[in-house]
Design a protein around this motif. Sequence first.
Motif, mmCIF file in Angstrom:
data_model
loop_
_atom_site.group_PDB
_atom_site.id
_atom_site.type_symbol
_atom_site.label_atom_id
_atom_site.label_comp_id
_atom_site.label_asym_id
_atom_site.label_seq_id
_atom_site.Cartn_x
_atom_site.Cartn_y
_atom_site.Cartn_z
ATOM 1 N N LEU A 97 61.533 34.398 82.422
ATOM 2 C CA LEU A 97 61.990 35.071 81.204
ATOM 3 C C LEU A 97 61.353 36.010 80.562
ATOM 4 O O LEU A 97 61.652 36.743 80.109
ATOM 5 N N CYS A 98 60.086 35.611 80.453
ATOM 6 C CA CYS A 98 58.977 36.572 79.536
ATOM 7 C C CYS A 98 58.814 37.775 80.241
ATOM 8 O O CYS A 98 58.948 38.923 79.637
ATOM 9 N N GLY A 99 58.542 37.662 81.490
ATOM 10 C CA GLY A 99 58.297 39.152 82.118
ATOM 11 C C GLY A 99 59.724 39.995 82.339
ATOM 12 O O GLY A 99 59.496 41.107 82.290
ATOM 13 N N VAL A 100 60.756 39.389 82.533
ATOM 14 C CA VAL A 100 62.020 40.292 82.606
ATOM 15 C C VAL A 100 62.375 40.639 81.314
ATOM 16 O O VAL A 100 62.910 41.869 81.060
ATOM 17 N N MET A 101 62.039 39.979 80.116
ATOM 18 C CA MET A 101 62.288 40.493 78.781
ATOM 19 C C MET A 101 61.459 41.587 78.430
ATOM 20 O O MET A 101 61.976 42.632 78.044
ATOM 21 N N GLU A 102 60.043 41.588 78.851
ATOM 22 C CA GLU A 102 59.197 42.611 78.496
ATOM 23 C C GLU A 102 59.635 43.901 79.604
ATOM 24 O O GLU A 102 59.753 45.394 78.967
ATOM 25 N N ALA A 103 60.258 43.805 80.628
ATOM 26 C CA ALA A 103 60.558 44.992 81.508
ATOM 27 C C ALA A 103 62.048 45.488 80.925
ATOM 28 O O ALA A 103 62.227 46.674 80.909
ATOM 29 N N ALA A 104 62.920 44.557 80.373
ATOM 30 C CA ALA A 104 64.224 44.908 79.834
ATOM 31 C C ALA A 104 63.980 45.686 78.479
ATOM 32 O O ALA A 104 64.119 46.909 78.319
ATOM 33 N N GLN A 105 62.856 45.315 77.849
ATOM 34 C CA GLN A 105 62.585 46.097 76.620
ATOM 35 C C GLN A 105 61.750 47.564 76.992
ATOM 36 O O GLN A 105 62.043 48.435 76.426
ATOM 37 N N TYR A 154 62.155 49.096 79.694
ATOM 38 C CA TYR A 154 63.225 50.406 80.277
ATOM 39 C C TYR A 154 64.407 50.435 79.418
ATOM 40 O O TYR A 154 65.354 50.969 80.005
ATOM 41 N N SER A 155 64.464 49.753 78.277
ATOM 42 C CA SER A 155 65.644 49.768 77.167
ATOM 43 C C SER A 155 67.036 49.256 78.013
ATOM 44 O O SER A 155 68.109 50.020 78.015
ATOM 45 N N VAL A 156 66.793 48.283 78.629
ATOM 46 C CA VAL A 156 68.220 47.526 79.114
ATOM 47 C C VAL A 156 68.531 46.512 78.344
ATOM 48 O O VAL A 156 68.190 45.671 78.170
ATOM 49 N N GLU A 157 69.322 47.101 77.207
ATOM 50 C CA GLU A 157 69.762 46.274 76.080
ATOM 51 C C GLU A 157 70.561 45.131 76.339
ATOM 52 O O GLU A 157 70.218 43.939 75.786
ATOM 53 N N GLU A 158 71.505 45.059 77.249
ATOM 54 C CA GLU A 158 72.388 43.812 77.657
ATOM 55 C C GLU A 158 71.309 42.572 78.174
ATOM 56 O O GLU A 158 71.619 41.559 77.954
ATOM 57 N N LEU A 159 70.423 43.129 79.034
ATOM 58 C CA LEU A 159 69.479 42.388 79.532
ATOM 59 C C LEU A 159 68.806 41.616 78.476
ATOM 60 O O LEU A 159 68.382 40.383 78.297
ATOM 61 N N LYS A 160 68.424 42.391 77.475
ATOM 62 C CA LYS A 160 67.211 41.851 76.467
ATOM 63 C C LYS A 160 68.039 40.806 75.539
ATOM 64 O O LYS A 160 67.478 39.707 75.344
ATOM 65 N N ARG A 161 69.616 40.955 75.250
ATOM 66 C CA ARG A 161 70.185 40.151 74.664
ATOM 67 C C ARG A 161 70.393 38.754 75.508
ATOM 68 O O ARG A 161 70.337 37.802 74.827
ATOM 69 N N GLY A 162 70.639 39.137 76.890
ATOM 70 C CA GLY A 162 70.771 37.805 77.632
ATOM 71 C C GLY A 162 69.410 37.050 77.534
ATOM 72 O O GLY A 162 69.473 35.678 77.787
ATOM 73 N N CYS A 163 68.464 37.538 77.580
ATOM 74 C CA CYS A 163 67.050 37.037 77.492
ATOM 75 C C CYS A 163 66.936 36.347 76.181
ATOM 76 O O CYS A 163 66.253 35.112 76.230
ATOM 77 N N CYS A 164 67.274 36.927 75.116
ATOM 78 C CA CYS A 164 67.236 36.093 73.848
ATOM 79 C C CYS A 164 68.168 35.151 73.757
ATOM 80 O O CYS A 164 67.736 34.062 73.310
ATOM 81 N N ASP A 165 69.164 35.264 74.384
ATOM 82 C CA ASP A 165 70.344 33.995 74.295
ATOM 83 C C ASP A 165 69.663 32.671 75.201
ATOM 84 O O ASP A 165 69.832 31.746 74.970
ATOM 85 N N ALA A 166 68.806 33.269 76.271
ATOM 86 C CA ALA A 166 68.491 32.275 77.362
ATOM 87 C C ALA A 166 67.235 31.498 76.792
ATOM 88 O O ALA A 166 66.772 30.369 77.069
ATOM 89 N N ALA A 167 66.629 32.261 75.871
ATOM 90 C CA ALA A 167 65.253 31.426 75.235
ATOM 91 C C ALA A 167 65.442 30.438 74.104
ATOM 92 O O ALA A 167 66.516 29.916 73.688
#
Length: 66
Positions: A43-51, A53-66
Motif C-alpha cells: 500500500l505505501c509504495g503504491v501510494m507513493e508511486a500514484a502520487q 505520477y499523478s494517478v488520481e484514481e489509484l491514490k483514492r483507492g489507496c486512501c480507501d484501502a488504508a
Amino acid sequence: MLMGSMREASSPTVTLPQDDPASMRLLLRFIYTGHVRLTPTALCGVMEAAQRYSVEELKRGCCDAA
C-alpha cells in the motif's frame, strides 16, 4: 523525456531509482487494467508511486484501502 533530446529517448530502458519494482508493477497493472489488488505491505509504495505520477484514481483507492 521519452520523445525529446534527453538520454532516455534513445535508451531501450528507463531507470526509475526512486520506485521499487513491485510498486511499479502494481501501478502499471492499474494503468492498463483499471484494477489492482492492494496488500497492506504494498500500500505505501503504491501510494507513493500514484502520487509521484499523478494517478488520481489509484491514490483514492489507496486512501480507501488504508
